[in-house]
Design a protein around this motif. Structure first.
Motif, PDB file in Angstrom:
ATOM      1  N   CYS A 122       0.836  -1.206   0.000  1.00 40.65           N
ATOM      2  CA  CYS A 122       0.000   0.000   0.000  1.00 40.65           C
ATOM      3  C   CYS A 122       0.869   1.255   0.000  1.00 40.65           C
ATOM      4  O   CYS A 122       0.680   2.158  -0.815  1.00 40.65           O
ATOM      5  N   CYS A 126      -2.495   3.538   4.968  1.00 37.37           N
ATOM      6  CA  CYS A 126      -1.903   2.200   4.858  1.00 37.37           C
ATOM      7  C   CYS A 126      -1.739   1.512   6.214  1.00 37.37           C
ATOM      8  O   CYS A 126      -1.725   0.283   6.276  1.00 37.37           O
ATOM      9  N   TYR A 145      -8.156  -3.375   0.248  1.00 39.35           N
ATOM     10  CA  TYR A 145      -8.199  -1.956   0.596  1.00 39.35           C
ATOM     11  C   TYR A 145      -8.352  -1.162  -0.689  1.00 39.35           C
ATOM     12  O   TYR A 145      -8.123  -1.673  -1.789  1.00 39.35           O
ATOM     13  N   LYS A 146      -8.755   0.088  -0.546  1.00 44.97           N
ATOM     14  CA  LYS A 146      -8.971   0.941  -1.704  1.00 44.97           C
ATOM     15  C   LYS A 146      -7.631   1.463  -2.214  1.00 44.97           C
ATOM     16  O   LYS A 146      -6.823   1.981  -1.445  1.00 44.97           O
ATOM     17  N   THR A 198      -5.628   6.576   0.995  1.00 49.65           N
ATOM     18  CA  THR A 198      -5.735   5.386   1.855  1.00 49.65           C
ATOM     19  C   THR A 198      -4.722   5.456   2.994  1.00 49.65           C
ATOM     20  O   THR A 198      -3.556   5.763   2.784  1.00 49.65           O
ATOM     21  N   SER A 248      -6.866   2.040  -9.937  1.00 49.88           N
ATOM     22  CA  SER A 248      -7.666   1.394  -8.890  1.00 49.88           C
ATOM     23  C   SER A 248      -8.615   0.330  -9.457  1.00 49.88           C
ATOM     24  O   SER A 248      -9.078  -0.527  -8.722  1.00 49.88           O
TER      25      SER A 248
END
Length: 121
Positions: free
Chosen positions: A78, A117, A109-110, A115, A97
């Motif tokens: 991430c 992380c 996760y996005k 985000t 994405s």
């Protein structure tokens, strides 16, 4: 000399056992691994993304997803992705994405520069 070899073998066996038994607390995936896995995606993400996601890109995403099985690994991936997104302004983050799902990979996760992380598990 024979006694020395037995000691080395015994120590080696103990170390291997500890490595297998001890849970990993640190990430084993590096930003280098992330970069090399996702390199086949760059032209797709910078070039307007016409057509399907390149096979090499999907292969890299699947490989990276398989490698990132622990929380520290997922957090490292991430953070590496966020750092890379900032360093490469030509990459379409919105398109990026969508690539995992287009490759049949679920990311827990996005994929977004916002985000957190540290909250990835």
């Amino acid at each position: 000399m024979m006694k020395y070899n037995h000691v080395v073998v015994c120590i080696s066996i103990i170390i291997m056992a500890l490595v297998v038994i001890t849970p990993q607390a640190r990430a084993t995936v590096s930003c280098g691994t992330v970069a090399s896995s996702l390199a086949p995606c760059l032209n797709y993400l910078e070039g307007g993304a016409t057509g399907t996601v390149p096979l090499g890109c999907c292969t890299g995403i699947k490989s990276l997803n398989n490698a990132a099985q622990s929380t520290p690994d997922r957090q490292t991936v991430c953070q590496c992705l966020k750092t890379a997104a900032k360093a490469m302004p030509g990459v379409n983050v919105g398109l990026a994405s969508t690539v995992p799902s287009k490759c049949g990979v679920h990311i827990p996760y996005k994929l977004d520069p916002s985000t957190d992380c540290s909250s990835v598990h």
